[in-house]
Scaffold this motif. Structure first.
Motif, PDB file in Angstrom:
ATOM      1  N   GLU A  84     -11.034   3.552 -23.852  1.00 55.69           N
ATOM      2  CA  GLU A  84     -11.061   2.142 -23.465  1.00 55.69           C
ATOM      3  C   GLU A  84      -9.636   1.614 -23.481  1.00 55.69           C
ATOM      4  OE1 GLU A  84     -13.370  -2.018 -24.497  1.00 55.69           O
ATOM      5  OE2 GLU A  84     -13.630  -0.296 -25.808  1.00 55.69           O
ATOM      6  N   LEU A  85      -9.215   1.035 -22.344  1.00 58.30           N
ATOM      7  CA  LEU A  85      -7.855   0.543 -22.180  1.00 58.30           C
ATOM      8  C   LEU A  85      -7.851  -0.961 -21.961  1.00 58.30           C
ATOM      9  CD1 LEU A  85      -6.439   3.155 -19.639  1.00 58.30           C
ATOM     10  CD2 LEU A  85      -6.119   3.153 -22.094  1.00 58.30           C
ATOM     11  N   GLU A  86      -6.810  -1.622 -22.441  1.00 59.82           N
ATOM     12  CA  GLU A  86      -6.566  -3.030 -22.112  1.00 59.82           C
ATOM     13  C   GLU A  86      -5.272  -3.077 -21.322  1.00 59.82           C
ATOM     14  OE1 GLU A  86      -6.187  -7.457 -24.088  1.00 59.82           O
ATOM     15  OE2 GLU A  86      -6.055  -5.701 -25.373  1.00 59.82           O
ATOM     16  N   ILE A  87      -5.349  -3.573 -20.090  1.00 61.72           N
ATOM     17  CA  ILE A  87      -4.179  -3.614 -19.210  1.00 61.72           C
ATOM     18  C   ILE A  87      -3.245  -4.721 -19.704  1.00 61.72           C
ATOM     19  CG2 ILE A  87      -3.396  -3.863 -16.836  1.00 61.72           C
ATOM     20  CD1 ILE A  87      -5.224  -1.428 -17.354  1.00 61.72           C
ATOM     21  N   SER A  88      -2.008  -4.343 -20.018  1.00 60.82           N
ATOM     22  CA  SER A  88      -1.067  -5.322 -20.546  1.00 60.82           C
ATOM     23  C   SER A  88      -0.080  -5.817 -19.495  1.00 60.82           C
ATOM     24  CB  SER A  88      -0.326  -4.760 -21.756  1.00 60.82           C
ATOM     25  OG  SER A  88       0.300  -3.548 -21.415  1.00 60.82           O
ATOM     26  N   GLY A  89       0.196  -5.012 -18.489  1.00 61.58           N
ATOM     27  CA  GLY A  89       1.138  -5.469 -17.470  1.00 61.58           C
ATOM     28  C   GLY A  89       1.186  -4.570 -16.255  1.00 61.58           C
ATOM     29  N   ILE A 120       0.860  -1.184   0.000  1.00 60.05           N
ATOM     30  CA  ILE A 120       0.000   0.000   0.000  1.00 60.05           C
ATOM     31  C   ILE A 120       0.896   1.233   0.000  1.00 60.05           C
ATOM     32  CG2 ILE A 120      -1.769   1.282   1.250  1.00 60.05           C
ATOM     33  CD1 ILE A 120      -2.714  -1.395   2.373  1.00 60.05           C
ATOM     34  N   GLY A 121       0.628   2.150  -0.891  1.00 60.10           N
ATOM     35  CA  GLY A 121       1.441   3.348  -1.008  1.00 60.10           C
ATOM     36  C   GLY A 121       1.019   4.426  -0.035  1.00 60.10           C
ATOM     37  N   THR A 122       1.901   5.406   0.164  1.00 58.95           N
ATOM     38  CA  THR A 122       1.595   6.537   1.037  1.00 58.95           C
ATOM     39  C   THR A 122       1.888   7.842   0.314  1.00 58.95           C
ATOM     40  OG1 THR A 122       3.807   6.356   1.943  1.00 58.95           O
ATOM     41  CG2 THR A 122       2.046   5.301   3.186  1.00 58.95           C
ATOM     42  N   PRO A 123       1.120   8.357  -0.583  1.00 61.97           N
ATOM     43  CA  PRO A 123      -0.106   7.809  -1.142  1.00 61.97           C
ATOM     44  C   PRO A 123       0.132   6.892  -2.337  1.00 61.97           C
ATOM     45  CG  PRO A 123       0.212  10.017  -1.963  1.00 61.97           C
ATOM     46  CD  PRO A 123       1.345   9.739  -1.017  1.00 61.97           C
ATOM     47  N   LEU A 124       1.345   6.948  -2.966  1.00 58.58           N
ATOM     48  CA  LEU A 124       1.601   6.123  -4.149  1.00 58.58           C
ATOM     49  C   LEU A 124       2.676   5.089  -3.849  1.00 58.58           C
ATOM     50  CD1 LEU A 124       1.760   8.955  -6.853  1.00 58.58           C
ATOM     51  CD2 LEU A 124      -0.187   7.537  -6.250  1.00 58.58           C
ATOM     52  N   VAL A 125       2.602   3.957  -4.528  1.00 62.39           N
ATOM     53  CA  VAL A 125       3.632   2.931  -4.421  1.00 62.39           C
ATOM     54  C   VAL A 125       4.808   3.372  -5.289  1.00 62.39           C
ATOM     55  CG1 VAL A 125       4.202   0.508  -4.812  1.00 62.39           C
ATOM     56  CG2 VAL A 125       1.902   1.134  -4.057  1.00 62.39           C
ATOM     57  N   SER A 126       5.980   3.532  -4.671  1.00 65.42           N
ATOM     58  CA  SER A 126       7.136   4.041  -5.416  1.00 65.42           C
ATOM     59  C   SER A 126       7.640   2.993  -6.395  1.00 65.42           C
ATOM     60  CB  SER A 126       8.258   4.440  -4.457  1.00 65.42           C
ATOM     61  OG  SER A 126       8.694   3.307  -3.736  1.00 65.42           O
ATOM     62  N   GLY A 127       7.856   3.415  -7.637  1.00 66.09           N
ATOM     63  CA  GLY A 127       8.395   2.542  -8.663  1.00 66.09           C
ATOM     64  C   GLY A 127       7.382   1.647  -9.351  1.00 66.09           C
ATOM     65  N   ALA A 128       6.131   1.681  -8.935  1.00 63.97           N
ATOM     66  CA  ALA A 128       5.112   0.820  -9.541  1.00 63.97           C
ATOM     67  C   ALA A 128       4.466   1.527 -10.732  1.00 63.97           C
ATOM     68  CB  ALA A 128       4.043   0.453  -8.523  1.00 63.97           C
ATOM     69  N   THR A 129       4.287   0.779 -11.816  1.00 63.52           N
ATOM     70  CA  THR A 129       3.624   1.315 -13.002  1.00 63.52           C
ATOM     71  C   THR A 129       2.692   0.272 -13.589  1.00 63.52           C
ATOM     72  OG1 THR A 129       5.400   0.598 -14.465  1.00 63.52           O
ATOM     73  CG2 THR A 129       5.530   2.852 -13.635  1.00 63.52           C
ATOM     74  N   VAL A 130       1.693   0.756 -14.305  1.00 63.25           N
ATOM     75  CA  VAL A 130       0.766  -0.112 -15.027  1.00 63.25           C
ATOM     76  C   VAL A 130       0.809   0.312 -16.486  1.00 63.25           C
ATOM     77  CG1 VAL A 130      -1.644  -0.781 -15.307  1.00 63.25           C
ATOM     78  CG2 VAL A 130      -0.716  -0.470 -13.018  1.00 63.25           C
ATOM     79  N   THR A 131       1.049  -0.634 -17.388  1.00 59.47           N
ATOM     80  CA  THR A 131       1.061  -0.317 -18.815  1.00 59.47           C
ATOM     81  C   THR A 131      -0.241  -0.805 -19.434  1.00 59.47           C
ATOM     82  OG1 THR A 131       2.197  -2.377 -19.311  1.00 59.47           O
ATOM     83  CG2 THR A 131       3.565  -0.428 -19.026  1.00 59.47           C
ATOM     84  N   ALA A 132      -0.764   0.003 -20.339  1.00 59.57           N
ATOM     85  CA  ALA A 132      -2.039  -0.321 -20.977  1.00 59.57           C
ATOM     86  C   ALA A 132      -1.982   0.086 -22.442  1.00 59.57           C
ATOM     87  CB  ALA A 132      -3.179   0.392 -20.275  1.00 59.57           C
ATOM     88  N   LYS A 133      -2.808  -0.570 -23.242  1.00 60.06           N
ATOM     89  CA  LYS A 133      -2.914  -0.262 -24.665  1.00 60.06           C
ATOM     90  C   LYS A 133      -4.268   0.394 -24.909  1.00 60.06           C
ATOM     91  CE  LYS A 133      -2.899  -2.420 -29.203  1.00 60.06           C
ATOM     92  NZ  LYS A 133      -2.923  -3.682 -29.943  1.00 60.06           N
ATOM     93  N   VAL A 134      -4.274   1.477 -25.682  1.00 60.34           N
ATOM     94  CA  VAL A 134      -5.510   2.185 -25.996  1.00 60.34           C
ATOM     95  C   VAL A 134      -6.254   1.413 -27.081  1.00 60.34           C
ATOM     96  CG1 VAL A 134      -6.516   4.335 -26.817  1.00 60.34           C
ATOM     97  CG2 VAL A 134      -4.493   4.401 -25.367  1.00 60.34           C
ATOM     98  N   LEU A 135      -7.465   0.945 -26.759  1.00 59.11           N
ATOM     99  CA  LEU A 135      -8.268   0.207 -27.721  1.00 59.11           C
ATOM    100  C   LEU A 135      -9.198   1.117 -28.512  1.00 59.11           C
ATOM    101  CD1 LEU A 135      -9.307  -2.924 -25.649  1.00 59.11           C
ATOM    102  CD2 LEU A 135      -7.458  -2.712 -27.284  1.00 59.11           C
ATOM    103  N   ALA A 136      -9.789   2.104 -27.836  1.00 63.97           N
ATOM    104  CA  ALA A 136     -10.760   2.970 -28.513  1.00 63.97           C
ATOM    105  C   ALA A 136     -10.899   4.290 -27.769  1.00 63.97           C
ATOM    106  CB  ALA A 136     -12.116   2.281 -28.601  1.00 63.97           C
ATOM    107  N   GLN A 137     -11.285   5.302 -28.526  1.00 67.11           N
ATOM    108  CA  GLN A 137     -11.699   6.591 -27.973  1.00 67.11           C
ATOM    109  C   GLN A 137     -13.162   6.748 -28.340  1.00 67.11           C
ATOM    110  OE1 GLN A 137      -9.859   8.536 -26.136  1.00 67.11           O
ATOM    111  NE2 GLN A 137      -7.724   8.400 -26.764  1.00 67.11           N
TER     112      GLN A 137
END
Length: 103
Positions: free
Chosen positions: A95-100, A49-66
């Motif tokens: 619309e996003l698809e979470i890739s990792g 749990i971050g305070t407020p953010l988790v340091s070094g954590a990222t989420v990558t996503a691909k844009v499927l549609a606008q």
């Protein structure tokens, strides 16, 4: 593995392979987007749990549609005062698809 991210003033619980609709992000269709506001990362029993953010954590996503969501009707009225106001609004979304998830 899952994560709780913050984008567009809202929080979403995401996992790899999921599709979500978020507030509009300025990106082209097919582009990779990195969401770096990660509030929590969990895998099984271990949770960070971050305070407020988790340091070094990222989420990558691909844009499927606008796109734009359904029309919301706004109707205001004061009875016996001869006042009526009509308005409509369509909110944009991405619309996003979470890739990792990288913790």
């Amino acid at each position: 593995m899952y994560a709780v991210i913050k984008t567009g003033g809202k929080q979403y619980r995401v996992a790899a392979g999921e599709k979500i609709k978020v507030e509009q992000i300025p990106a082209e269709v097919g582009a990779e987007v990195i969401l770096d506001q990660v509030l929590m990362v969990g895998e099984g029993e271990s949770v960070k749990i971050g305070t407020p953010l988790v340091s070094g954590a990222t989420v990558t996503a691909k844009v499927l549609a606008q796109g734009r969501g359904p029309k919301v009707q706004i109707f205001k009225m004061r009875r016996r005062k001869h006042y009526q106001k009509h308005q409509g609004h369509r909110q944009g979304f991405t619309e996003l698809e979470i890739s990792g998830i990288a913790a």
